[in-house]
Write a protein that holds these residues in place. Sequence first.
Motif, PDB file in Angstrom:
ATOM      1  N   PRO A   1     -78.440  50.065-107.908  1.00  0.00           N
ATOM      2  CA  PRO A   1     -77.510  50.996-108.567  1.00  0.00           C
ATOM      3  C   PRO A   1     -77.263  50.575-110.015  1.00  0.00           C
ATOM      4  CG  PRO A   1     -76.701  50.359-106.405  1.00  0.00           C
ATOM      5  CD  PRO A   1     -77.868  49.471-106.694  1.00  0.00           C
ATOM      6  N   GLY A   2     -77.217  51.537-110.900  1.00  0.00           N
ATOM      7  CA  GLY A   2     -76.950  51.257-112.305  1.00  0.00           C
ATOM      8  C   GLY A   2     -78.181  50.960-113.128  1.00  0.00           C
ATOM      9  N   VAL A   3     -79.309  50.685-112.487  1.00  0.00           N
ATOM     10  CA  VAL A   3     -80.565  50.406-113.191  1.00  0.00           C
ATOM     11  C   VAL A   3     -81.376  51.696-113.295  1.00  0.00           C
ATOM     12  CG1 VAL A   3     -82.740  49.128-113.130  1.00  0.00           C
ATOM     13  CG2 VAL A   3     -80.617  48.020-112.412  1.00  0.00           C
TER      14      VAL A   3
ATOM     15  N   ALA B   1     -76.299  56.013-109.655  1.00  0.00           N
ATOM     16  CA  ALA B   1     -75.150  55.334-109.049  1.00  0.00           C
ATOM     17  C   ALA B   1     -75.469  54.773-107.670  1.00  0.00           C
ATOM     18  CB  ALA B   1     -73.968  56.295-108.953  1.00  0.00           C
ATOM     19  N   GLU B   2     -76.648  55.083-107.139  1.00  0.00           N
ATOM     20  CA  GLU B   2     -76.982  54.614-105.800  1.00  0.00           C
ATOM     21  C   GLU B   2     -78.289  53.826-105.803  1.00  0.00           C
ATOM     22  OE1 GLU B   2     -77.541  57.902-103.180  1.00  0.00           O
ATOM     23  OE2 GLU B   2     -79.150  58.793-104.363  1.00  0.00           O
ATOM     24  N   LYS B   3     -78.502  53.112-104.732  1.00  0.00           N
ATOM     25  CA  LYS B   3     -79.736  52.356-104.547  1.00  0.00           C
ATOM     26  C   LYS B   3     -80.858  53.334-104.225  1.00  0.00           C
ATOM     27  CE  LYS B   3     -81.395  48.365-101.848  1.00  0.00           C
ATOM     28  NZ  LYS B   3     -81.028  47.425-100.754  1.00  0.00           N
ATOM     29  N   ARG B   4     -82.000  53.170-104.909  1.00  0.00           N
ATOM     30  CA  ARG B   4     -83.102  54.108-104.730  1.00  0.00           C
ATOM     31  C   ARG B   4     -84.390  53.388-104.346  1.00  0.00           C
ATOM     32  NH1 ARG B   4     -82.094  55.027-110.499  1.00  0.00           N
ATOM     33  NH2 ARG B   4     -80.806  53.235-109.956  1.00  0.00           N
ATOM     34  N   LEU B   5     -85.302  54.163-103.808  1.00  0.00           N
ATOM     35  CA  LEU B   5     -86.598  53.636-103.395  1.00  0.00           C
ATOM     36  C   LEU B   5     -87.687  54.416-104.113  1.00  0.00           C
ATOM     37  CD1 LEU B   5     -87.584  51.485-101.304  1.00  0.00           C
ATOM     38  CD2 LEU B   5     -88.065  53.394 -99.770  1.00  0.00           C
ATOM     39  N   LEU B   6     -88.564  53.686-104.799  1.00  0.00           N
ATOM     40  CA  LEU B   6     -89.691  54.306-105.490  1.00  0.00           C
ATOM     41  C   LEU B   6     -90.954  54.023-104.683  1.00  0.00           C
ATOM     42  CD1 LEU B   6     -90.447  54.351-109.264  1.00  0.00           C
ATOM     43  CD2 LEU B   6     -92.224  53.595-107.685  1.00  0.00           C
ATOM     44  N   LEU B   7     -91.665  55.066-104.322  1.00  0.00           N
ATOM     45  CA  LEU B   7     -92.862  54.944-103.490  1.00  0.00           C
ATOM     46  C   LEU B   7     -94.067  55.528-104.207  1.00  0.00           C
ATOM     47  CD1 LEU B   7     -91.312  56.190-100.120  1.00  0.00           C
ATOM     48  CD2 LEU B   7     -91.876  53.826-100.670  1.00  0.00           C
ATOM     49  N   GLN B   8     -95.178  54.808-104.139  1.00  0.00           N
ATOM     50  CA  GLN B   8     -96.447  55.316-104.646  1.00  0.00           C
ATOM     51  C   GLN B   8     -97.481  55.213-103.535  1.00  0.00           C
ATOM     52  OE1 GLN B   8     -96.600  53.072-108.606  1.00  0.00           O
ATOM     53  NE2 GLN B   8     -97.858  54.877-109.034  1.00  0.00           N
TER      54      GLN B   8
ATOM     55  N   SER C   1     -92.773  58.844-106.197  1.00  0.00           N
ATOM     56  CA  SER C   1     -91.684  59.572-105.544  1.00  0.00           C
ATOM     57  C   SER C   1     -90.462  58.667-105.476  1.00  0.00           C
ATOM     58  CB  SER C   1     -92.089  59.998-104.129  1.00  0.00           C
ATOM     59  OG  SER C   1     -93.199  60.868-104.159  1.00  0.00           O
ATOM     60  N   ILE C   2     -89.302  59.232-105.785  1.00  0.00           N
ATOM     61  CA  ILE C   2     -88.049  58.481-105.723  1.00  0.00           C
ATOM     62  C   ILE C   2     -87.107  59.188-104.756  1.00  0.00           C
ATOM     63  CG2 ILE C   2     -86.008  57.750-107.012  1.00  0.00           C
ATOM     64  CD1 ILE C   2     -87.739  57.379-109.443  1.00  0.00           C
ATOM     65  N   ILE C   3     -86.553  58.417-103.830  1.00  0.00           N
ATOM     66  CA  ILE C   3     -85.599  58.942-102.862  1.00  0.00           C
ATOM     67  C   ILE C   3     -84.449  57.949-102.735  1.00  0.00           C
ATOM     68  CG2 ILE C   3     -87.308  60.237-101.518  1.00  0.00           C
ATOM     69  CD1 ILE C   3     -87.358  57.915 -99.540  1.00  0.00           C
ATOM     70  N   PRO C   4     -83.295  58.383-102.247  1.00  0.00           N
ATOM     71  CA  PRO C   4     -82.222  57.424-101.973  1.00  0.00           C
ATOM     72  C   PRO C   4     -82.697  56.398-100.942  1.00  0.00           C
ATOM     73  CG  PRO C   4     -81.396  59.680-101.917  1.00  0.00           C
ATOM     74  CD  PRO C   4     -82.885  59.775-101.985  1.00  0.00           C
ATOM     75  N   PHE C   5     -82.306  55.157-101.130  1.00  0.00           N
ATOM     76  CA  PHE C   5     -82.737  54.113-100.193  1.00  0.00           C
ATOM     77  C   PHE C   5     -82.299  54.455 -98.772  1.00  0.00           C
ATOM     78  CE2 PHE C   5     -82.475  50.063 -97.975  1.00  0.00           C
ATOM     79  CZ  PHE C   5     -83.668  49.452 -98.346  1.00  0.00           C
TER      80      PHE C   5
END
Length: 234
Positions: free
Chosen positions: A126-128, A136-143, A152-156
């Motif tokens: 969050p914040g990065v 504002a939330e933790k995210r997951l980037l997938l390739q 692709s980016i989705i909420p963790f």
Amino acid sequence: MASAAGKAAKRLIVRFDKKMVLDPALAAHPPLYESARPWWIKYSWLFAGASLFSSFTMAEASWTQWKRAADPNDPEDAKTGEEWLPQPTWMRLGLGGFQLCAGLGLTALIIALQSRVVRRVRVIPPGVAPTLGNGAEKRLLLQSALDYSRASIIPFSAARLYPGRDDTELVINADGFRGNLWLGTKNAVVDGQAGKAPGEVRGALMAEWGIKKGDTVQIPQNPSAKTKLAKSAV
């Protein structure tokens, strides 16, 4: 269960710039997981091309070369003066059409399988990089193995990690994706560190999801059916 439209809305497709950078802030956060493409994916376009070439070749041969012996007792056959005559149009067209559809279907399957193999996973705190999704939330980037200049980016919280058949694989079930995603743990890099055993890679990834050794997790047998679940000890 969330609708397909609702799931798709959570998935954000982002593209890298010419320097293959999404956000400079990510430089301080190495990928959680990186892996080279499996050998069969490296040659997948060759397989796809061979599938198309062979199907078109067989269809052409069915149309032009599939013949039958002329019936000397048939006046129509006798008029042609030929010893061999083409099979009826509907037979040649049907077989050729089947061969074309089979080739196109196999090619589509080869391409679809590439999109199910994950080659890079990055956890964004969050914040990065607030421009990438909801900052504002933790995210997951997938390739996937099919993604070269995009991700692709989705909420963790929208991604669920499950153990695979053994230490050499893991499965991610994520909102916005059709079916499960596959991660191989052989020769993978975790947090920028290479040379880890498959079991160590598997353990590091599961720890990110808060799954400890000995925990019992529910593995979906069919991603579209929540009622079909099987328990498996990690």
